[in-house]
Scaffold this motif. Sequence first.
Motif, PDB file in Angstrom:
ATOM      1  N   ASN A   9     -38.517 -66.422 -16.224  1.00  0.00           N
ATOM      2  CA  ASN A   9     -37.551 -65.614 -16.968  1.00  0.00           C
ATOM      3  C   ASN A   9     -36.890 -64.652 -15.996  1.00  0.00           C
ATOM      4  N   PRO A  10     -35.617 -64.853 -15.684  1.00  0.00           N
ATOM      5  CA  PRO A  10     -35.006 -64.006 -14.660  1.00  0.00           C
ATOM      6  C   PRO A  10     -34.829 -62.587 -15.189  1.00  0.00           C
ATOM      7  N   ALA A  11     -34.886 -61.635 -14.270  1.00  0.00           N
ATOM      8  CA  ALA A  11     -34.811 -60.238 -14.672  1.00  0.00           C
ATOM      9  C   ALA A  11     -33.375 -59.728 -14.659  1.00  0.00           C
ATOM     10  N   GLU A  12     -33.081 -58.881 -15.621  1.00  0.00           N
ATOM     11  CA  GLU A  12     -31.797 -58.176 -15.644  1.00  0.00           C
ATOM     12  C   GLU A  12     -31.845 -57.116 -14.550  1.00  0.00           C
TER      13      GLU A  12
ATOM     14  N   GLU B 167     -36.562 -58.962 -19.694  1.00  0.00           N
ATOM     15  CA  GLU B 167     -37.133 -58.816 -18.359  1.00  0.00           C
ATOM     16  C   GLU B 167     -36.206 -57.940 -17.527  1.00  0.00           C
TER      17      GLU B 167
END
Lengths: 446, 572
Positions: free
Chosen positions: A168-171, A148
């Motif tokens: 889902n945390p994002a990069e 993500e």
Amino acid sequence: MSFTLDRRTALRGMVNGMAVAVGLPLLDIFLDGNGTAMAATGAPMPIRFGTWFWGLGVNPPRWFPSAAGKDYELKVELASIEALKHKVNILGDFTLPLDGKPNLPHISGGIGIRTGMAIDSDRGLPGPSFDVSIGDVIGTRTRFRSIELSATGDPRNSLSGRGNGNLNPAEVSPAALYTRLFGAGFHDPNSATFTPDPAVMARRSVLSGVSDQRQALEARLGAADRQRLDQYFTSLRQLENQLDVQLTKPAPMQACIVPPKVPDLPVNAEIENVMRNHEIMTDLLVMAMACDNVRLFNMNFNNGASSLTRVGSTITHHQLTHEEVLDNRLGYQPEVTFYVDKCMEAWTYFIKAMDAVKEGDRTLLDNSLVFAHSETEFAKFHTIDNIPMMTAGSAGGRIHTGQYITGDGSPVSRVGLTLQQAMGVPVDRWGTGSLETNKIIPGLIV
Amino acid sequence: MSRPFRHRARWALLAGLLLSACTVEKAPQTAATPDASFAPLKTPLGQVAGMRRLTEAQYRNSIADIFGPDIKVAGRFEPIVRPVHELIATGASASTISPAGLEQFDAMARNIAAQVFAPDRRAQFMPCAPRDAAAPDADCAARTLMPIGRYLFRRPMTQEEIGAFVMMAGKGAGDGQGFYDGMQLALAAMLVSPQFLYIIESAEPDPEAPGSLRLDNHARAARLSYLLWNTTPNEALLRAADEGKLTDPAQLAAIAQKMVRSPRLEDGVRAFFADMLLFEKFDEMAKDQIVYPRFNPDVASALSEQMLRMIVDQLVTRQGDYRDLFTTRRTFINRALGPLYQAKVSSMQGWVPYEFADGDDRAGLLGQAGFLALYSHSGRSSPTLRGRAIRELLLCQPVPNPPGNVNFTAVQDVGNKAMPTARIRLNAHNSDPVCAACHKITDPLGLPLERFDGIGAFRRTENDAPIDTAGVFEGTAFQGNVGLGQALAASKSTTECVAGRAFQYATGRMPEDEEATAMALEQGFAADGYRIQALFLRVATMADAYRVSTPPLAKPQVAMMTSPHIREGDRP
């Protein structure tokens, strides 16, 4: 020769225009004639799936084609996709019925498309987003189940997750993304030798030791917490799986070249920084797919209530959509449209980068299905029917491309259902309330 | 041989001081190993009544307390989703851990484990030396991991858990890797275990109320410690739990009282207000450099710190009345904030106390530039955003979202000579009754703050027109920020709100009967002179908060949780 050039082109963005020396490829022999299977193993080429999100919609009359069908007309706000028009579908006139629930501005739209549910109040995703269901089918044999990304520097900028507080945390940092993808743990699939790393083996056994504690903990849990614990152990299982993959010699991948490192760059919502970070992240992601380290992705260009700014402007993209006057002569808001154009420019960069990677006589884009969408149709009024959507790539021939498809006012959940079926998810009915549907979009699936 | 003993001696000295002195509290807890921690858990673990994910600050504080502040925690934390109108603390009790989040926790865990068992540090954490550094040593591994696990899991480990982690250490040491590599692996496994990443609150049968459950001693220790100090339970607290003191109301109250008096309460109060006032929004705050040339990253990072220092000074250091938080003239500034407040601070001075003059409209929490800037647009102030924040955050009165189809033409035209001020523009906008309904709730609280611009700097005029700062709250008319602060200070809603928030923060859940609980707490809060310590103490000791409402699990499942390693006679 053209092959080499394409690969040089793909690499150029990664280092911001710096010249790179690229070793000549020797790997055509790994593929069968038409690029659908790897000659060495006979295994089919991987099919990838991903989403590309942009916030705050478009100016509908300047974006949607006038008539449905093949060879659709490109309006001015989509002009930049011209060269790849035959690989892109435009989707319009789908609705998002809320069954009396509120339209939470900039939230209901994106979440509705991804989960097939209208939400009551903003507590995050009310259920799994459909990319996660697709990942359960296609994402299990790669080092990463999914990647993500958020180009605006906000890790919460994500529409992917399993619901119930799971997101889902994002990069957000290109440099950190590089380390995650190509740092320790990366194996060049084209390397002649492969030695399993004993440290990875040891970690793998440690994680399975943590897994072993599941039963003891589960026995003490009520139903709600058990669901959350299940999600933890699903995540743990995936981590184990990533290590399993690292202990197996990877199949050679024709187009895989390890990219050079990327520098630390400013990460914020200033549009030129976002454009640059998006390009670097795109190049790294595309190469991670070319190396078959990941088959599922979620790229978030900007967020729903977009905080994009540009130097010298007193307000953000989001405020502009509400406050800038519609220019009567032009028929749109010129300042807002600057950002719409930037979003489409970035989208074009993204699919071009995927299309620049050759896999036999196809491209990585051909072997993928990318679903792009916004969360609003026309942001000034928070409208959520007719939200602009696109697909790109044919998923290895499973999807017809190059058409403008209209939903004629049918629920947008048909899109999620169709894409899941195209990617092999065993689901024939999807969505809740008025969004529940069993009708796929017939013109999309081959 | 002598090293561990020296440490143990030091420990004996520390243990007695732990609850009151703050300097020694910063020493690593595992620097030596009290004998009590050698015993595995004697009773089987009870039913889980709640699971709250550690926040980033709680993770960092826990690691610093357990292993010492020199251990670096490097990595990105998966954010916990804040449910709308609630706290991150309540979000934490619904939060799961995603694959990407766990990947990060795993990387952090390996990194921390490598530091702890690095050659120059490991002796600090080990009561023994391995017989052969190149081979597994189950006995030494167990003696080292048991106290560490007790701190990490906030309770003694079970016999099974000890066995599992010792086995991991053994496996990791095999194949010529060596004893310490094995220890690293075992510690890394503990650090990614759900037992560490979640504060798992377990319950036991309540002897006072047959058939129902209450939080057990160790769950109570964690509750007290994370609520009051925002960190993991220390040795004294764990020992009190081991000895069963925390289920005894009188002893619980005595211990909580000591904790509330500790200087570490400052950490707890900071964390609570950062959660209640949505401080995560400071990370995303953007101000336009051209409109506000005085604004820069130093100013941005000083804004939240200024608010927290002011809050801590008023509520903890001075033990002041919560209501005075809205009227006090005392705050702190540093060099970065100097220009904003038209005061000179040299960089030598750091943070200095600062008092606004009588007659200055700048007083209380709402006069702090941080609040004013956070609830403004990037290029101008916003009475609506400010009013909404006051309603929602300080009065606990949620404001509905704007309707979908809104005409903003009147509000947006900041250059219109006929409508120079925000008040005039908002009035025009509110000719639409749909909009007016909510603006009637928000704007009368935001307009009195209009003498502060989008970064909280003072101004008298907007577009050369004088600013009218009249406002109304609960039927009382007033002028400006000072008047608004007095109105908030006089309202029961303000004190009920913070009392209810404290309950949610402590328990991670909304009270079942929200209004009754908030009202009862407010009454107690009033009786205590609205002192925050007293409120926290009340929340930390109220029997209601420790009662468990979840129905007991079905019988067969209860039977499964009994460890086969625990003999029949050990059961309670």
